[in-house]
Design an enzyme around this catalytic site. Structure first.
Site, mmCIF file in Angstrom:
data_model
loop_
_atom_site.group_PDB
_atom_site.id
_atom_site.type_symbol
_atom_site.label_atom_id
_atom_site.label_comp_id
_atom_site.label_asym_id
_atom_site.label_seq_id
_atom_site.Cartn_x
_atom_site.Cartn_y
_atom_site.Cartn_z
ATOM 1 N N ARG A 24 0.823 -1.207 0.000
ATOM 2 C CA ARG A 24 0.000 0.000 0.000
ATOM 3 C C ARG A 24 0.861 1.262 0.000
ATOM 4 N NH1 ARG A 24 -2.021 1.314 6.112
ATOM 5 N NH2 ARG A 24 -0.187 0.598 7.234
ATOM 6 N N LYS A 160 14.653 0.890 9.052
ATOM 7 C CA LYS A 160 13.816 -0.230 8.615
ATOM 8 C C LYS A 160 13.477 -0.006 7.147
ATOM 9 C CE LYS A 160 9.621 -2.760 9.837
ATOM 10 N NZ LYS A 160 8.500 -2.855 10.794
ATOM 11 N N LYS A 162 11.901 -0.710 3.648
ATOM 12 C CA LYS A 162 10.765 -1.369 3.013
ATOM 13 C C LYS A 162 11.123 -1.751 1.573
ATOM 14 C CE LYS A 162 7.433 -0.791 6.181
ATOM 15 N NZ LYS A 162 6.616 -1.883 6.747
ATOM 16 N N ASP A 190 12.234 -5.102 5.684
ATOM 17 C CA ASP A 190 10.825 -5.482 5.789
ATOM 18 C C ASP A 190 10.256 -5.690 4.392
ATOM 19 O OD1 ASP A 190 8.239 -5.972 6.473
ATOM 20 O OD2 ASP A 190 7.861 -4.055 7.460
ATOM 21 N N GLU A 218 12.072 -9.155 7.864
ATOM 22 C CA GLU A 218 10.718 -9.246 8.407
ATOM 23 C C GLU A 218 9.715 -9.716 7.360
ATOM 24 O OE1 GLU A 218 7.433 -6.294 10.592
ATOM 25 O OE2 GLU A 218 9.460 -5.584 10.175
ATOM 26 N N ASP A 243 5.736 -11.202 11.293
ATOM 27 C CA ASP A 243 4.859 -10.070 11.592
ATOM 28 C C ASP A 243 3.412 -10.458 11.298
ATOM 29 O OD1 ASP A 243 3.592 -7.657 12.001
ATOM 30 O OD2 ASP A 243 4.532 -6.617 10.341
ATOM 31 N N LYS A 267 2.243 -6.286 17.611
ATOM 32 C CA LYS A 267 1.548 -5.037 17.326
ATOM 33 C C LYS A 267 0.174 -5.101 17.975
ATOM 34 C CE LYS A 267 3.829 -4.158 12.875
ATOM 35 N NZ LYS A 267 3.662 -4.145 11.397
ATOM 36 N N ASP A 321 10.066 -0.524 17.219
ATOM 37 C CA ASP A 321 9.697 0.023 15.905
ATOM 38 C C ASP A 321 8.414 0.839 16.073
ATOM 39 O OD1 ASP A 321 9.421 0.488 13.131
ATOM 40 O OD2 ASP A 321 8.251 -1.351 12.886
ATOM 41 N N ASP A 323 7.811 4.274 15.174
ATOM 42 C CA ASP A 323 8.106 5.555 14.533
ATOM 43 C C ASP A 323 6.875 6.252 13.968
ATOM 44 O OD1 ASP A 323 7.679 3.678 12.547
ATOM 45 O OD2 ASP A 323 9.182 4.485 11.189
#
Length: 367
Positions: A24, A160, A162, A190, A218, A243, A267, A321, A323
């Site tokens: 996304r 991190k 992406k 990630d 991840e 995750d 999370k 993590d 942020d």
């Protein structure tokens, strides 16, 4: 202190730069805020973002689930009945993990206020300062390098990264970023479910052969591909973190039992709130599996709750993590946890310590 009502509001904060992953692209932090009222005038705050491609929750589904299914089961209860309240929240409806998280955060906020202490203290914590990594969104390499250099100048020393859009482009992105930055920052990778198991092994063996040393990778594969995670873990040196495959304590047990993951990412939006997140952290500690405390793209209400949990469970939650609030152009929350780039400072206010929230837009159904 009895629960008398639940209200809803919306909170929008524009991002400094678009947040891009393999699944996304987002332009702003948009939270549904849940406000739980009591008969003594105290209110508790919770919040959750809309993440339909991850948890299945939208603002509309969360509003409806809380207002029509969850809230009626807890209104009238005394906040001292914390465990029973949380059980009723969890058993009120199947799924809806972010909706449950939002209202549980507000309940825990009220519980700690009732005990007249910060949440981290009543959860057993003591550490008030944390350091978080920062997310570098997937993009063309010049933009990623520029974003990474800016983050380092702001004091971040863990990045991190992406990726997960194209395997060869991803390998080149990581190699370039590592060569440019590895002396200045630790790198986490990630993939957001963007690769297959064989692609992951191919990419990681290639990167490891080039001397690229990453702290972790991840969720490279689809959330249901536990066999794929194990296949990867057996063939690469870099630690593998689960995750999207680790929503519940039962899923974490399976990940540990099969040796599919080296690290678990907790999370609140996945675990359906603090009560289950505590179970996961305690379970991981029993098996000496380190945990990360992470967040979706969330504002500082729900991320504050995650920070309090990290303080309380520092023995198992060793990676941070959180942020989300720092990615916004401003923080509308007054008081509470202070998010200052890589530095997170827990306050001494009761509960989450929130004194007020600017820019709240009250919501009624339908909206």
């Amino acid at each position: 202190m009895k629960i008398t009502a639940v209200r809803f509001a919306k909170l929008d904060v524009p991002l400094k730069t678009p947040f891009k992953t393999a699944v996304r692209t987002v332009q702003d932090i948009c939270d549904l805020v849940v406000i739980v009222e009591t008969d003594c005038g105290q209110v508790g705050y919770g919040a959750a973002p809309s993440t339909p491609v991850i948890t299945g929750d939208t603002h509309g589904s969360m509003f409806y689930a809380i207002a029509n299914v969850i809230a009626p089961r807890i209104i009238g209860m005394d906040i001292e009945e914390l465990n029973t309240i949380c059980q009723r929240i969890q058993h009120a409806i199947i799924g809806n993990s972010s909706a449950k998280a939002a209202i549980e955060i507000a309940i825990y906020d009220l519980w700690a206020k009732h005990l007249q202490a910060p949440l981290y203290k009543v959860l057993g914590g003591g550490k008030t300062q944390l350091r978080t990594d920062v997310t570098i969104s997937v993009d063309h390499i010049d933009k990623m390098l520029a974003d990474a250099h800016l983050a380092i100048t702001q004091g971040f020393d863990i990045l991190k990264i992406k990726i997960g859009t194209d395997i060869e482009d991803d390998i080149n992105r990581v190699s370039t970023l590592y060569q440019a930055l590895h002396k200045q920052a630790t790198m986490r990778l990630d993939v957001n479910q963007g690769w297959t198991a064989k692609q992951t092994v191919y990419a990681m063996q290639k990167l490891e052969h080039r001397g690229v040393e990453l702290e972790l990778i991840e969720q490279p594969v689809k959330n249901t591909d536990i066999d794929g995670l194990r296949y990867i873990s057996e063939r690469i040196t870099t630690p593998v973190m689960a995750d999207e495959s680790a929503f519940s304590a039962l899923q974490v047990i399976e990940l540990i039992r099969t040796g599919a993951a080296d690290i678990i990412n907790i999370k609140l939006m996945k675990s359906a709130g603090l009560s289950n997140a505590i179970k996961i952290a305690d379970l991981a500690e029993l098996y000496a599996i380190p945990c990360m405390i992470g967040c979706m793209l969330e504002g500082s209400i729900s991320v504050a709750a995650a920070a309090h949990l990290a303080s309380a469970k520092a023995s198992s939650i060793t990676l941070i993590d959180l942020d989300g609030p720092t990615l916004g152009k401003y923080d509308p929350v007054v008081g509470g946890v202070n998010f200052n780039h890589s530095h997170i400072q827990l306050g001494q206010g009761h509960g989450l310590g929130i004194d007020g929230i600017n820019g709240l837009q009250e919501l009624t159904w339908p909206f």
